[in-house]
Design a protein around this motif. Structure first.
Motif, PDB file in Angstrom:
ATOM      1  N   PHE A 140      -7.752  -0.759  -1.639  1.00  0.00           N
ATOM      2  CA  PHE A 140      -8.203  -0.921  -3.010  1.00  0.00           C
ATOM      3  C   PHE A 140      -7.257  -1.933  -3.665  1.00  0.00           C
ATOM      4  O   PHE A 140      -6.178  -1.559  -4.129  1.00  0.00           O
ATOM      5  CB  PHE A 140      -8.177   0.413  -3.743  1.00  0.00           C
ATOM      6  CG  PHE A 140      -8.916   1.503  -3.009  1.00  0.00           C
ATOM      7  CD1 PHE A 140     -10.273   1.669  -3.187  1.00  0.00           C
ATOM      8  CD2 PHE A 140      -8.242   2.348  -2.124  1.00  0.00           C
ATOM      9  CE1 PHE A 140     -10.965   2.666  -2.493  1.00  0.00           C
ATOM     10  CE2 PHE A 140      -8.924   3.345  -1.443  1.00  0.00           C
ATOM     11  CZ  PHE A 140     -10.290   3.507  -1.620  1.00  0.00           C
ATOM     12  N   PRO A 141      -7.629  -3.219  -3.677  1.00  0.00           N
ATOM     13  CA  PRO A 141      -6.675  -4.248  -4.087  1.00  0.00           C
ATOM     14  C   PRO A 141      -6.319  -4.263  -5.567  1.00  0.00           C
ATOM     15  O   PRO A 141      -5.269  -4.777  -5.940  1.00  0.00           O
ATOM     16  CB  PRO A 141      -7.391  -5.549  -3.689  1.00  0.00           C
ATOM     17  CG  PRO A 141      -8.838  -5.202  -3.701  1.00  0.00           C
ATOM     18  CD  PRO A 141      -8.927  -3.779  -3.267  1.00  0.00           C
ATOM     19  N   ASP A 188      -3.662   2.446 -14.060  1.00  0.00           N
ATOM     20  CA  ASP A 188      -2.204   2.261 -14.007  1.00  0.00           C
ATOM     21  C   ASP A 188      -1.584   2.691 -12.676  1.00  0.00           C
ATOM     22  O   ASP A 188      -0.364   2.831 -12.571  1.00  0.00           O
ATOM     23  CB  ASP A 188      -1.510   3.015 -15.151  1.00  0.00           C
ATOM     24  CG  ASP A 188      -1.942   2.486 -16.508  1.00  0.00           C
ATOM     25  OD1 ASP A 188      -2.160   1.262 -16.604  1.00  0.00           O
ATOM     26  OD2 ASP A 188      -2.051   3.279 -17.441  1.00  0.00           O
ATOM     27  N   SER A 189      -2.414   2.940 -11.646  1.00  0.00           N
ATOM     28  CA  SER A 189      -1.887   3.275 -10.323  1.00  0.00           C
ATOM     29  C   SER A 189      -1.800   1.998  -9.492  1.00  0.00           C
ATOM     30  O   SER A 189      -2.629   1.100  -9.642  1.00  0.00           O
ATOM     31  CB  SER A 189      -2.800   4.279  -9.614  1.00  0.00           C
ATOM     32  OG  SER A 189      -2.856   5.487 -10.349  1.00  0.00           O
ATOM     33  N   PRO A 190      -0.812   1.889  -8.623  1.00  0.00           N
ATOM     34  CA  PRO A 190      -0.680   0.676  -7.810  1.00  0.00           C
ATOM     35  C   PRO A 190      -1.801   0.569  -6.790  1.00  0.00           C
ATOM     36  O   PRO A 190      -2.424   1.577  -6.434  1.00  0.00           O
ATOM     37  CB  PRO A 190       0.676   0.874  -7.114  1.00  0.00           C
ATOM     38  CG  PRO A 190       0.870   2.353  -7.082  1.00  0.00           C
ATOM     39  CD  PRO A 190       0.257   2.868  -8.345  1.00  0.00           C
TER      40      PRO A 190
END
Length: 224
Positions: free
Chosen positions: A145-146, A151-153
């Motif tokens: 998931f690029p 706010d999650s990396p």
């Protein structure tokens, strides 16, 4: 040659030199940014892999713009671990999709599998003969998931599935084993092979030489 003609000739030579130098410098910048990046990764290894092997991939970033999500085909790569020893040594990653986000590598999107059918027969002393067939299968995929979400990396995750079926002498087949493997993992940049960049003096010399040829042609035309 009149003064006016001399001024035009000087202007033409200056314009040619600036144009050629700019073109060479732009090519130099593009090649300086281009590189063959090598990453290693490890998604766990519940199955066979040769001693000292390490999963890796290589990707050429010369086509990157650094804007948003970009997809590039992997030029070379091997994924060790999710194979059977007597079937194949590794999973080939050449051609699979590599994701970049804002110019940074985020991970792969790919899948694969392996299977192995083995006939087992033996007889212990004083016991009836034993015979059965084992059908073992592996399926797996890597999903990336690029783009960050809430706010999650960005995440690169692995999902693996193993199952085994046994066929007895009487022809009955039943599943005798099943396992799931999953988890997140990261990639480590271990090498950057940059393409050669033209020497500045060589670029300038090329521009001047071409400008000189332009001047000579113009001079012969004026003399005629």
């Amino acid at each position: 040659m009149s003064q006016k003609q001399r001024q035009r000739l000087k202007s033409a030579i200056a314009t040619t030199i600036l144009s050629l130098c700019s073109s060479v410098l732009l090519v130099g910048v593009d090649k300086a940014q281009a590189a063959l990046l090598t990453y290693t990764f490890d998604a766990g290894n519940p199955f066979y892999s040769p001693p000292g092997s390490r999963s890796f991939l290589k990707v050429d970033n010369s086509s990157l713009t650094g804007i948003g999500v970009e997809e590039i085909a992997v030029s070379e790569g091997r994924f060790y671990g999710y194979t059977f020893r007597t079937s194949k040594e590794y999973q080939d990653l050449a051609g699979v999709t590599a994701f970049f986000y804002e110019g940074d590598f985020r991970g792969l999107n790919t899948s694969g599998g392996d299977d192995l059918i083995a006939e087992v027969s033996y007889q212990d002393p004083g016991e009836p003969p034993v015979w059965f067939i084992l059908d073992s299968r592996i399926s797996w995929f890597i999903e990336t998931f690029p783009v960050p979400y809430l706010d999650s990396p960005p995440v690169s995750a692995f999902f693996g599935y193993y199952e085994q079926y046994t066929t007895n002498r009487d022809g009955r087949t039943e599943r005798t084993d099943r396992n799931f493997y999953n988890g997140e993992f990261s990639y480590t940049l271990v090498d950057t092979e940059a393409e050669p960049v033209p020497e500045p003096l060589t670029a300038g010399g090329t521009a001047l030489a071409l400008a000189g040829l332009t001047w000579l042609k113009h001079k012969k035309k004026m003399a005629a």
